[in-house]
Motif scaffolding. Structure first.
Motif, PDB file in Angstrom:
ATOM      1  N   LEU A 105     -16.931  14.885 -39.580  1.00 32.25           N
ATOM      2  CA  LEU A 105     -17.841  14.964 -40.723  1.00 32.25           C
ATOM      3  C   LEU A 105     -18.084  16.388 -41.199  1.00 32.25           C
ATOM      4  O   LEU A 105     -18.295  16.625 -42.389  1.00 32.25           O
ATOM      5  CB  LEU A 105     -19.188  14.319 -40.366  1.00 32.25           C
ATOM      6  CG  LEU A 105     -19.220  12.792 -40.292  1.00 32.25           C
ATOM      7  CD1 LEU A 105     -20.626  12.327 -39.941  1.00 32.25           C
ATOM      8  CD2 LEU A 105     -18.781  12.174 -41.608  1.00 32.25           C
ATOM      9  N   PHE A 106     -18.066  17.364 -40.273  1.00 27.38           N
ATOM     10  CA  PHE A 106     -18.415  18.733 -40.643  1.00 27.38           C
ATOM     11  C   PHE A 106     -17.195  19.575 -40.999  1.00 27.38           C
ATOM     12  O   PHE A 106     -17.316  20.778 -41.175  1.00 27.38           O
ATOM     13  CB  PHE A 106     -19.205  19.390 -39.504  1.00 27.38           C
ATOM     14  CG  PHE A 106     -20.506  18.696 -39.207  1.00 27.38           C
ATOM     15  CD1 PHE A 106     -21.621  18.893 -40.006  1.00 27.38           C
ATOM     16  CD2 PHE A 106     -20.607  17.813 -38.139  1.00 27.38           C
ATOM     17  CE1 PHE A 106     -22.809  18.249 -39.745  1.00 27.38           C
ATOM     18  CE2 PHE A 106     -21.795  17.160 -37.867  1.00 27.38           C
ATOM     19  CZ  PHE A 106     -22.903  17.367 -38.676  1.00 27.38           C
ATOM     20  N   GLU A 107     -16.018  18.945 -41.088  1.00 26.22           N
ATOM     21  CA  GLU A 107     -14.831  19.669 -41.514  1.00 26.22           C
ATOM     22  C   GLU A 107     -14.839  19.796 -43.029  1.00 26.22           C
ATOM     23  O   GLU A 107     -15.322  18.913 -43.746  1.00 26.22           O
ATOM     24  CB  GLU A 107     -13.562  18.940 -41.064  1.00 26.22           C
ATOM     25  CG  GLU A 107     -13.402  18.878 -39.557  1.00 26.22           C
ATOM     26  CD  GLU A 107     -12.172  18.082 -39.135  1.00 26.22           C
ATOM     27  OE1 GLU A 107     -11.428  17.645 -40.038  1.00 26.22           O
ATOM     28  OE2 GLU A 107     -11.986  17.883 -37.924  1.00 26.22           O
TER      29      GLU A 107
ATOM     30  N   HIS B 109     -28.493  30.186 -37.445  1.00 27.27           N
ATOM     31  CA  HIS B 109     -29.863  30.215 -36.927  1.00 27.27           C
ATOM     32  C   HIS B 109     -29.912  30.049 -35.409  1.00 27.27           C
ATOM     33  O   HIS B 109     -31.001  29.972 -34.831  1.00 27.27           O
ATOM     34  CB  HIS B 109     -30.707  29.116 -37.589  1.00 27.27           C
ATOM     35  CG  HIS B 109     -31.174  29.465 -38.973  1.00 27.27           C
ATOM     36  ND1 HIS B 109     -30.396  29.275 -40.089  1.00 27.27           N
ATOM     37  CD2 HIS B 109     -32.343  30.001 -39.410  1.00 27.27           C
ATOM     38  CE1 HIS B 109     -31.068  29.665 -41.161  1.00 27.27           C
ATOM     39  NE2 HIS B 109     -32.242  30.121 -40.785  1.00 27.27           N
ATOM     40  N   GLY B 110     -28.752  29.957 -34.763  1.00 34.56           N
ATOM     41  CA  GLY B 110     -28.721  29.773 -33.318  1.00 34.56           C
ATOM     42  C   GLY B 110     -28.903  28.333 -32.887  1.00 34.56           C
ATOM     43  O   GLY B 110     -29.175  28.071 -31.712  1.00 34.56           O
ATOM     44  N   GLY B 111     -28.744  27.391 -33.812  1.00 35.29           N
ATOM     45  CA  GLY B 111     -28.976  25.986 -33.499  1.00 35.29           C
ATOM     46  C   GLY B 111     -27.703  25.170 -33.434  1.00 35.29           C
ATOM     47  O   GLY B 111     -26.587  25.688 -33.521  1.00 35.29           O
ATOM     48  N   THR B 112     -27.889  23.870 -33.282  1.00 32.46           N
ATOM     49  CA  THR B 112     -26.766  22.926 -33.244  1.00 32.46           C
ATOM     50  C   THR B 112     -27.076  21.762 -34.175  1.00 32.46           C
ATOM     51  O   THR B 112     -28.245  21.476 -34.474  1.00 32.46           O
ATOM     52  CB  THR B 112     -26.529  22.383 -31.821  1.00 32.46           C
ATOM     53  OG1 THR B 112     -27.716  21.702 -31.372  1.00 32.46           O
ATOM     54  CG2 THR B 112     -26.208  23.520 -30.849  1.00 32.46           C
ATOM     55  N   ILE B 113     -26.019  21.089 -34.615  1.00 35.35           N
ATOM     56  CA  ILE B 113     -26.178  19.921 -35.479  1.00 35.35           C
ATOM     57  C   ILE B 113     -25.188  18.858 -35.047  1.00 35.35           C
ATOM     58  O   ILE B 113     -24.056  19.169 -34.654  1.00 35.35           O
ATOM     59  CB  ILE B 113     -25.970  20.289 -36.970  1.00 35.35           C
ATOM     60  CG1 ILE B 113     -26.228  19.064 -37.867  1.00 35.35           C
ATOM     61  CG2 ILE B 113     -24.590  20.867 -37.213  1.00 35.35           C
ATOM     62  CD1 ILE B 113     -26.280  19.394 -39.350  1.00 35.35           C
ATOM     63  N   ALA B 114     -25.617  17.594 -35.091  1.00 31.01           N
ATOM     64  CA  ALA B 114     -24.759  16.480 -34.702  1.00 31.01           C
ATOM     65  C   ALA B 114     -25.095  15.278 -35.571  1.00 31.01           C
ATOM     66  O   ALA B 114     -26.197  15.167 -36.115  1.00 31.01           O
ATOM     67  CB  ALA B 114     -24.937  16.143 -33.220  1.00 31.01           C
ATOM     68  N   ALA B 115     -24.128  14.374 -35.715  1.00 33.20           N
ATOM     69  CA  ALA B 115     -24.305  13.161 -36.503  1.00 33.20           C
ATOM     70  C   ALA B 115     -24.132  11.940 -35.611  1.00 33.20           C
ATOM     71  O   ALA B 115     -23.289  11.936 -34.709  1.00 33.20           O
ATOM     72  CB  ALA B 115     -23.305  13.113 -37.652  1.00 33.20           C
TER      73      ALA B 115
END
Length: 380
Positions: free
Chosen positions: A313-315, A345-351
């Motif tokens: 999704l993040f590609e 921001h030093g964070g992570t994201i997931a779906a």
């Protein structure tokens, strides 16, 4: 490999190893021979003399016999050891040389564009096996990057083709007096120009994020105010689409973030949720504390996502349904930009999604210490 004329001949590592090992064996043999020749007879003579049971002639003959026998035995032993050691050295050097030669040839093929090149573990040591694994991992990564580059080029060309063709056709129609410059015509031109502008802005944002030129202007903000601002900006679009937007933002400690960049993150996610949630649906914004920071969730009860699509999704330019997303105006870069900004921001994201028809949710985790970015992801 072509060697230029006049270039000095450089021995391979196999030849160097054989020469080095042979020199070590010869040095050891010479040392052993000298020690046996100088020390052995003297010790033998001392023991015979101390026994007192032999004449001087007998002692001389015994000493000469011992010297001859020890010299012969030492020579034969050292000769056999040398031959065995050199043979073993040649075998080992050839295996090592063949492994390195295979790696060098594979590297050359990879450098010329043969991205399907792989090498097998040579089995001559853990270090060589690890080198082969690292080479194959690098080749896999280069192959994936090349496929993404080709798809990126094709998708950018496709994205540009439609608005440019529409603008060109409209201008031709105006020049030929086939069409008049009416408000509807102007709206078409503005819409296509806006599409090009949006695509350019998305490409610029993701390129700056990748190159490390994205600057964050941090300030302390409450997670609740972040979500409230995001919801306020999207209220009009959600009301027009008939989709409910619910915010659950409890009081939580402040985060050090860039409000504009983080606002762009939630704007992208809310826009994505709105495009895939039908009228009458609901999108929820929430925040909760974690041991190290705050977890934000953007969840909808819309179309959902098949499990096969989640890892991609993040590609850039990846679309679950290309025709549908292009019809809704998405450039296919929004989620890629979102991930870059979250990482900055030093964070992570997931779906996550339970599948088609079961909605989707995007989880963002930001640390209280905003400077603690993942290696290679923190951007000043």
């Amino acid at each position: 490999m072509i060697i230029p004329a006049g270039a000095p001949v450089v021995r391979g590592i196999a030849a160097r190893l054989v020469i080095a090992m042979t020199l070590v064996v010869i040095a050891g043999g010479v040392t052993a021979f000298l020690v046996a020749t100088l020390v052995g007879p003297a010790l033998f003579l001392q023991h015979v003399t101390e026994s007192g049971g032999a004449s001087q002639d007998a002692i001389g003959h015994a000493e000469e016999a011992f010297r001859s026998a020890s010299t012969l035995a030492t020579t034969i032993a050292l000769g056999s050891a040398t031959v065995t050691s050199v043979a073993a050295s040649v075998f080992l050097a050839r295996r090592i040389g063949a492994s390195l030669r295979t790696m060098a040839e594979a590297s050359t093929r990879l450098a010329t564009g043969r991205l399907d090149t792989r090498v097998a573990a040579p089995g001559v040591g853990a270090e060589f096996d690890q080198l082969a694994l690292a080479f194959n991992a690098m080749a896999d990564r280069l192959d994936r990057d090349e496929q993404l580059r080709r798809r990126l080029t094709a998708d950018v060309a496709h994205e540009l083709r439609t608005p440019v063709a529409t603008i060109a056709a409209t201008l031709d129609a105006l020049d030929d007096d086939v069409q008049q410059l009416t408000p509807a015509t102007t709206a078409v031109l503005r819409a296509q120009a806006s599409r090009l502008t949006r695509l350019s802005a998305d490409l610029t944002a993701v390129s700056r994020a990748d190159s490390g030129n994205l600057h964050l202007h941090r300030q302390p903000l409450a997670p609740g105010s972040i979500l409230s601002a995001a919801a306020a900006a999207a209220t009009g679009a959600y009301a027009a689409a008939g989709v409910a937007l619910v915010v659950d933002a409890p009081h939580l400690p402040d985060l050090s973030v860039d409000p504009d960049r983080l606002g762009q993150v939630f704007a992208n996610l809310l826009d994505n949720a709105l495009r895939h949630t039908p009228a009458g649906g609901t999108v929820r914004l929430s925040a909760a504390r974690t041991p190290t920071g705050v977890r934000f969730v953007v969840a909808d009860d819309g179309e959902g996502i098949d499990h096969a699509h989640l890892p991609h999704l993040f590609e850039r330019f990846y679309r679950v349904d290309s025709a549908r997303d292009r019809a809704h105006g998405g450039s296919g870069i929004g989620l890629s930009v979102t991930r870059a900004l979250v990482h900055a921001h030093g964070g992570t994201i997931a779906a996550h999604s339970a599948g088609p028809g079961h909605g989707a949710e995007f989880l963002i985790e930001l640390p209280f210490d905003g400077e603690r970015a993942p290696r290679g992801a923190h951007l000043q």
